[in-house]
Each structure stands twice: as structure tokens, then as C-alpha cells.
Write an enzyme that holds these catalytic residues in place. Structure first.
Site, PDB file in Angstrom:
ATOM      1  N   ARG A 282       0.834  -1.204   0.000  1.00 49.83           N
ATOM      2  CA  ARG A 282       0.000   0.000   0.000  1.00 49.83           C
ATOM      3  C   ARG A 282       0.862   1.246   0.000  1.00 49.83           C
ATOM      4  O   ARG A 282       1.790   1.374   0.801  1.00 49.83           O
ATOM      5  CB  ARG A 282      -0.924   0.042   1.214  1.00 49.83           C
ATOM      6  CG  ARG A 282      -1.770   1.321   1.230  1.00 49.83           C
ATOM      7  CD  ARG A 282      -2.918   1.247   2.182  1.00 49.83           C
ATOM      8  NE  ARG A 282      -3.737   2.439   2.095  1.00 49.83           N
ATOM      9  CZ  ARG A 282      -4.779   2.656   2.872  1.00 49.83           C
ATOM     10  NH1 ARG A 282      -5.139   1.764   3.770  1.00 49.83           N
ATOM     11  NH2 ARG A 282      -5.485   3.760   2.744  1.00 49.83           N
TER      12      ARG A 282
ATOM     13  N   ASP B  43      -6.660  -2.323   2.583  1.00 56.99           N
ATOM     14  CA  ASP B  43      -6.969  -1.435   3.710  1.00 56.99           C
ATOM     15  C   ASP B  43      -7.511  -2.318   4.820  1.00 56.99           C
ATOM     16  O   ASP B  43      -8.381  -3.162   4.576  1.00 56.99           O
ATOM     17  CB  ASP B  43      -8.032  -0.427   3.243  1.00 56.99           C
ATOM     18  CG  ASP B  43      -8.503   0.537   4.315  1.00 56.99           C
ATOM     19  OD1 ASP B  43      -7.671   1.030   5.097  1.00 56.99           O
ATOM     20  OD2 ASP B  43      -9.727   0.813   4.347  1.00 56.99           O
TER      21      ASP B  43
ATOM     22  N   ARG C 142      -6.388   1.707  -3.205  1.00 53.52           N
ATOM     23  CA  ARG C 142      -5.393   1.021  -2.383  1.00 53.52           C
ATOM     24  C   ARG C 142      -5.396  -0.477  -2.644  1.00 53.52           C
ATOM     25  O   ARG C 142      -6.425  -1.062  -2.925  1.00 53.52           O
ATOM     26  CB  ARG C 142      -5.589   1.317  -0.891  1.00 53.52           C
ATOM     27  CG  ARG C 142      -6.846   0.793  -0.211  1.00 53.52           C
ATOM     28  CD  ARG C 142      -8.164   1.508  -0.532  1.00 53.52           C
ATOM     29  NE  ARG C 142      -8.205   2.936  -0.227  1.00 53.52           N
ATOM     30  CZ  ARG C 142      -8.628   3.413   0.955  1.00 53.52           C
ATOM     31  NH1 ARG C 142      -9.075   2.611   1.887  1.00 53.52           N
ATOM     32  NH2 ARG C 142      -8.639   4.703   1.167  1.00 53.52           N
TER      33      ARG C 142
ATOM     34  N   ASP D 154      -9.136  -1.930   8.583  1.00 57.81           N
ATOM     35  CA  ASP D 154      -9.649  -1.011   9.590  1.00 57.81           C
ATOM     36  C   ASP D 154     -10.227  -1.793  10.763  1.00 57.81           C
ATOM     37  O   ASP D 154     -10.986  -2.744  10.554  1.00 57.81           O
ATOM     38  CB  ASP D 154     -10.765  -0.135   9.002  1.00 57.81           C
ATOM     39  CG  ASP D 154     -10.274   0.786   7.900  1.00 57.81           C
ATOM     40  OD1 ASP D 154      -9.093   1.159   7.911  1.00 57.81           O
ATOM     41  OD2 ASP D 154     -11.094   1.135   7.028  1.00 57.81           O
TER      42      ASP D 154
END
Ligand code: X6L
Ligand code: MG
Ligand code: MG
Length: 167
Positions: free
Chosen positions: A83, A95, A92, A97
Site C-alpha cells: 500500500r 486497507d 489502495r 480497519d
């Protein structure tokens, strides 16, 4: 061990391979165990809409890592998978989260838990509801939060990400 939920997304290159590689990296970590993986959804980009469609999913982890240590693992995994951060909300390779970490509520410079905008995002709540429909968020089950969103924002695929074997 606390249970955490992570949202995974990819919209560059071999999206499925990036999600699978992120899963493998989480599994390899000695203090995390991946215990469930949601179906994979194909989703239109939100925020910056002029970018490729995403694949999104949610994973359940059992982990001894603190919320901040888990955040460090997520960021290190993103870096390992190539990334590169250009513009905010841009495309991207992957990711990761943190949505929830046990019952932790936290708000500092690096991390806010529960994730402050998950209730607004179909690409997060649809896969989370597959794993944990009855999980309470602000006193309401995930399925009730999801019912307020537009279901046509996301499309469940037949892509399966196998649960990696325990390391
Ligand atoms: C107005 C302003 C409306 C901002 C929405 C929503 C911004 C989500 C950022 C927003 C707004 C985000 C993904 C994505 C991004 C993803 C899909 C973000 C951060 N990540 N779209 N957009 N999947 N479908 O994983 O979530 S950028
Ligand atoms: Mg995100
Ligand atoms: Mg992120």
C-alpha cells in the site's frame, strides 16, 4: 481473549489475492487467531467515487493485542502488501480497519473505537451482519443498523476466502 472485527478492502490489482494475503498475515501473527471470514462483496467506491470498485469483507479475530498494537499490525500488513498512500480516500491494494475491539471505547490521535462511521457504510455493515447480526452497537443490533442503509450499494460475490490454517 478479546474478539475484534476488522474491515478489509481492496480496489487495485488482484483484489482477491490482496484480501487473502492480508488474512494470511493476520493468521501468522502469534497473538491473533482469525476465527471467521465473511462473504466478499463487490462495492462501488464511496468518498472518492472516481476510482475502481472495491472488494470488501469483514474478519473476526481473537487477539491478545491491545487496540493500538492491533492497529500497528494492520498498518504493517498494509505496507507489506504494497500500500502506498497518495490522496486521501484514494485507491489502495489493501486497507485494514479496526471496527470493534471487545467492549473497548477509545478516542485518541490514532484510533477511535468503535469505528465512528461504520453505521453509515453498507460495505462494512453487510459483511459484519453476516458474521454478527445480533452484535449490539449503540444499543441496537447490527442487522437493525444495516436495515437503514441502501442494500443496492453492495453485491455479494461467490468469491470465498478460506479461513487460513492456524499457524
Ligand atoms: C461524503 C463524504 C460521503 C465522505 C461519504 C465515505 C469518505 C467513506 C470516505 C464519504 C466517505 C469513506 C472504501 C470505499 C473508501 C471501501 C468502498 C471511506 C474511506 N474505502 N468505498 N471508500 N469500500 N466501497 O473499502 O470508507 S475511502
Ligand atoms: Mg477504510
Ligand atoms: Mg484504513
Amino acid at each position: 481473549m478479546p474478539t475484534a472485527y476488522l474491515a478489509l478492502g481492496s480496489n487495485l490489482g488482484d483484489r482477491r489475492a490482496h484480501l487473502a494475503a492480508a488474512l494470511a498475515a493476520l493468521t501468522r501473527h502469534p497473538q491473533t487467531r482469525v476465527t471467521a471470514v465473511s462473504p466478499v462483496y463487490e462495492t462501488k467506491a464511496v468518498g472518492v467515487t472516481d476510482q475502481p470498485d472495491f472488494l470488501n469483507c469483514v474478519v473476526r479475530l481473537e487477539t491478545d493485542l491491545s487496540p493500538h498494537a492491533l492497529l500497528d499490525l494492520c498498518l504493517a500488513t498494509e505496507q507489506q502488501l504494497g500500500r502506498v498512500r497518495h490522496e486521501r480516500w484514494g485507491p489502495r491494494t489493501v486497507d485494514l480497519d479496526i471496527l470493534l475491539h471487545g467492549d473497548t471505547t477509545l478516542d485518541d490521535d490514532r484510533l477511535t473505537l468503535p469505528h465512528p462511521r461504520m453505521q453509515e457504510r453498507t460495505f462494512v455493515l453487510a459483511p459484519l451482519a453476516d458474521l454478527a447480526p445480533d452484535l449490539l452497537l449503540d444499543g441496537e443490533p447490527i442487522r437493525a443498523h444495516l436495515a437503514r442503509l441502501d442494500p443496492t450499494d453492495v453485491c455479494r460475490t461467490d468469491i470465498t476466502l478460506p479461513l487460513p490454517p492456524a499457524a
